[in-house]
Design a protein around this motif. Structure first.
Motif, PDB file in Angstrom:
ATOM      1  N   ARG A 173      36.279  33.607  82.380  1.00 36.07           N
ATOM      2  CA  ARG A 173      36.089  32.160  82.317  1.00 36.07           C
ATOM      3  C   ARG A 173      36.211  31.540  83.703  1.00 36.07           C
ATOM      4  NH1 ARG A 173      37.135  30.978  76.711  1.00 36.07           N
ATOM      5  NH2 ARG A 173      38.935  32.340  76.751  1.00 36.07           N
ATOM      6  N   GLU A 174      37.172  32.017  84.461  1.00 36.79           N
ATOM      7  CA  GLU A 174      37.422  31.410  85.763  1.00 36.79           C
ATOM      8  C   GLU A 174      36.435  31.861  86.831  1.00 36.79           C
ATOM      9  OE1 GLU A 174      41.521  31.904  86.948  1.00 36.79           O
ATOM     10  OE2 GLU A 174      42.204  31.381  84.937  1.00 36.79           O
ATOM     11  N   LEU A 200      24.157  30.120  81.545  1.00 35.37           N
ATOM     12  CA  LEU A 200      23.468  29.466  82.654  1.00 35.37           C
ATOM     13  C   LEU A 200      22.839  30.422  83.658  1.00 35.37           C
ATOM     14  CD1 LEU A 200      25.665  26.331  83.419  1.00 35.37           C
ATOM     15  CD2 LEU A 200      23.488  26.472  82.204  1.00 35.37           C
ATOM     16  N   ASP A 201      23.462  31.569  83.918  1.00 34.51           N
ATOM     17  CA  ASP A 201      22.849  32.484  84.883  1.00 34.51           C
ATOM     18  C   ASP A 201      22.262  33.706  84.181  1.00 34.51           C
ATOM     19  OD1 ASP A 201      25.007  34.307  84.511  1.00 34.51           O
ATOM     20  OD2 ASP A 201      26.195  33.096  85.904  1.00 34.51           O
ATOM     21  N   THR A 241      31.209  20.508  81.569  1.00 35.27           N
ATOM     22  CA  THR A 241      30.652  20.642  82.910  1.00 35.27           C
ATOM     23  C   THR A 241      31.095  19.485  83.803  1.00 35.27           C
ATOM     24  OG1 THR A 241      28.701  21.732  82.008  1.00 35.27           O
ATOM     25  CG2 THR A 241      28.537  20.905  84.249  1.00 35.27           C
ATOM     26  N   ARG A 266      34.812  19.480  84.722  1.00 38.93           N
ATOM     27  CA  ARG A 266      35.063  20.513  85.723  1.00 38.93           C
ATOM     28  C   ARG A 266      34.555  20.079  87.091  1.00 38.93           C
ATOM     29  NH1 ARG A 266      38.043  25.519  85.653  1.00 38.93           N
ATOM     30  NH2 ARG A 266      36.681  26.698  86.972  1.00 38.93           N
ATOM     31  N   GLY A 280      23.384  32.914  89.974  1.00 41.97           N
ATOM     32  CA  GLY A 280      24.718  32.422  90.308  1.00 41.97           C
ATOM     33  C   GLY A 280      25.106  32.854  91.713  1.00 41.97           C
ATOM     34  N   GLY A 302      25.623  21.937  88.759  1.00 43.14           N
ATOM     35  CA  GLY A 302      26.378  22.039  87.510  1.00 43.14           C
ATOM     36  C   GLY A 302      26.862  23.449  87.246  1.00 43.14           C
ATOM     37  N   ALA A 327      29.699  24.395  89.329  1.00 42.81           N
ATOM     38  CA  ALA A 327      30.918  23.687  88.939  1.00 42.81           C
ATOM     39  C   ALA A 327      31.735  24.495  87.940  1.00 42.81           C
ATOM     40  CB  ALA A 327      30.583  22.326  88.348  1.00 42.81           C
ATOM     41  N   LEU A 328      31.086  25.413  87.236  1.00 43.96           N
ATOM     42  CA  LEU A 328      31.772  26.046  86.110  1.00 43.96           C
ATOM     43  C   LEU A 328      32.684  27.198  86.493  1.00 43.96           C
ATOM     44  CD1 LEU A 328      29.152  25.948  83.223  1.00 43.96           C
ATOM     45  CD2 LEU A 328      31.130  24.494  83.609  1.00 43.96           C
ATOM     46  N   ASP A 329      32.336  27.981  87.499  1.00 53.26           N
ATOM     47  CA  ASP A 329      33.217  29.093  87.867  1.00 53.26           C
ATOM     48  C   ASP A 329      33.940  28.800  89.183  1.00 53.26           C
ATOM     49  OD1 ASP A 329      31.393  29.835  89.920  1.00 53.26           O
ATOM     50  OD2 ASP A 329      30.209  30.890  88.417  1.00 53.26           O
ATOM     51  N   GLU A 330      34.590  29.814  89.726  1.00 54.31           N
ATOM     52  CA  GLU A 330      35.398  29.592  90.927  1.00 54.31           C
ATOM     53  C   GLU A 330      34.563  29.199  92.136  1.00 54.31           C
ATOM     54  OE1 GLU A 330      35.148  32.427  93.557  1.00 54.31           O
ATOM     55  OE2 GLU A 330      33.423  32.621  92.208  1.00 54.31           O
ATOM     56  N   ARG A 347      33.104  26.691  92.340  1.00 56.94           N
ATOM     57  CA  ARG A 347      33.464  25.288  92.503  1.00 56.94           C
ATOM     58  C   ARG A 347      34.458  25.066  93.631  1.00 56.94           C
ATOM     59  NH1 ARG A 347      37.513  22.123  88.669  1.00 56.94           N
ATOM     60  NH2 ARG A 347      38.703  23.842  89.563  1.00 56.94           N
ATOM     61  N   ILE A 384      30.042  19.086  95.121  1.00 52.82           N
ATOM     62  CA  ILE A 384      29.841  19.038  93.675  1.00 52.82           C
ATOM     63  C   ILE A 384      30.386  17.733  93.105  1.00 52.82           C
ATOM     64  CG2 ILE A 384      30.539  20.108  91.498  1.00 52.82           C
ATOM     65  CD1 ILE A 384      30.546  22.816  92.944  1.00 52.82           C
ATOM     66  N   GLN A 411      23.545  17.411  81.533  1.00 57.52           N
ATOM     67  CA  GLN A 411      24.103  18.746  81.788  1.00 57.52           C
ATOM     68  C   GLN A 411      24.203  19.552  80.501  1.00 57.52           C
ATOM     69  OE1 GLN A 411      24.763  20.078  84.885  1.00 57.52           O
ATOM     70  NE2 GLN A 411      23.667  18.231  85.470  1.00 57.52           N
ATOM     71  N   THR A 452      22.358  23.161  79.416  1.00 60.58           N
ATOM     72  CA  THR A 452      23.096  24.324  78.914  1.00 60.58           C
ATOM     73  C   THR A 452      22.558  24.777  77.562  1.00 60.58           C
ATOM     74  OG1 THR A 452      25.101  23.530  80.016  1.00 60.58           O
ATOM     75  CG2 THR A 452      25.376  25.208  78.318  1.00 60.58           C
TER      76      THR A 452
END
Lengths: 188, 188
Positions: A19-20, A107-108, A159, A162, B22, B103, B106-109, B111, B118, B155, B159
């Motif tokens: 998740r991270e 998303l990816d 989104t 975050r 990504g 976007g 923004a979701l993973d690290e 960010r 962002i 956003q 998704t």
DNA sequence: GTCTATACAGTGATAGAC
DNA sequence: GTCTATCACTGTATAGAC
């Protein structure tokens, strides 16, 4: 001191890493650190490696939503089920601090690996909510549209929260979506 | 035959790789393939490597939105600007075939690396739309809420469209958001 | 079921020839 | 400005001892 793990103990820990960091970002070395398990142990639990871990986790998340959210929407009292959905969503995503793993994977290119699970998860969520709305007395087209908009809106809220690093955004969005979904009871 | 590139020619190509794979997934070897440029050439353009590429691309995307969407919303005729926003958004995201790089980051690290850009991107979008809505005559609290909900909704639509692999979802969502945003003109 | 040691491909990055 | 060659390092994955 040496801990002995069960496969099921490991899953939530690894899930949080994915998740991270995302699928590509979640390296085995990070996973070993977070789980305090060596690579050898991880491959003992998941002979298929990283891909099997991710697949297992997605199935885990999906199963949780099926029991906690989708089935009630499909079978239970619709208004109660919808209220429960909002509660579950808020607590699952920790009021916006936690993102949706399945949404992020969508998303990816990770999507290509797990296209089936990802698609089914969202498809079933929309369909289940649509069903509940219809049983609340909502017109078919409107029920469909509202269901789609709600599920989509939740992803957007995650989104944006975050991105702005502001969990209040999530709370506000959820409340707006919830309000819009609340059907006025048929006048007796 | 040997092509000579400018830095600006490379950016959109690399951007597409980041969008698809990504930040972590976009390896230099893939980037060299897509750009037909060698690593040496890439490092000639971007001495800071991958991180500089990504930063450059984010700035590029941001600049595009500033000129095409944000400034009109902030300064121009509000109704015209909003109409233009919907057109720009639909064409930029290719009616749902393309996701929002900012976007996704923004979701993973990822960010953490680019938190500033962002955050500013989304903050300015919401603020610009809020400003336009107010100038349309909308009440302040409502303008704020509607702006936030719209940006968040876009956003979410991206998704969900990606997850269901159904770009029609994006079109429908955009139309719903647009409809809700359309203010009834003050009765003369 | 856990670990260490290891294999070996792929990673981001640099140097230097043209 | 482009390339090839090469670097040190991290990636996933495996083997085998305990």
């Amino acid at each position: 001191m040496r801990e002995v793990f069960e496969r099921d103990d490991v899953i939530p820990l690894v899930a949080e890493v994915f998740r991270e960091l995302g699928y590509e970002g979640a390296s085995l070395s990070v996973i070993t650190q977070r789980t305090t398990l060596s690579k050898g142990s991880l491959y003992h639990f998941f002979p298929g490696g990283k891909e099997e871990m991710a697949a297992e986790i997605l199935a885990h998340v999906d199963a949780w939503f099926v029991e906690e959210v989708f089935k009630p929407l499909e079978e239970g009292d619709p208004e109660q089920a919808i209220a429960r959905m909002w509660k579950s969503v808020d607590s699952y995503f920790q009021s916006g601090r936690r993102i949706c793993l399945i949404g992020a994977f969508a998303l990816d290119e990770t999507r290509d690996r797990f296209a089936g699970v990802i698609r089914n998860y969202f498809k079933r969520w929309v369909a289940a909510l649509e069903s509940a709305l219809k049983r609340c007395g909502r017109e078919a087209r409107q029920a469909r549209a509202d269901a789609e908009e709600t599920v989509s809106g939740i992803q957007g809220a995650l989104t944006l929260a975050r991105a702005l690093n502001d969990k209040a955004v999530f709370g506000r969005s959820l409340r707006r979506l919830q309000q819009r979904l609340a059907v006025p009871l048929p006048v007796p």
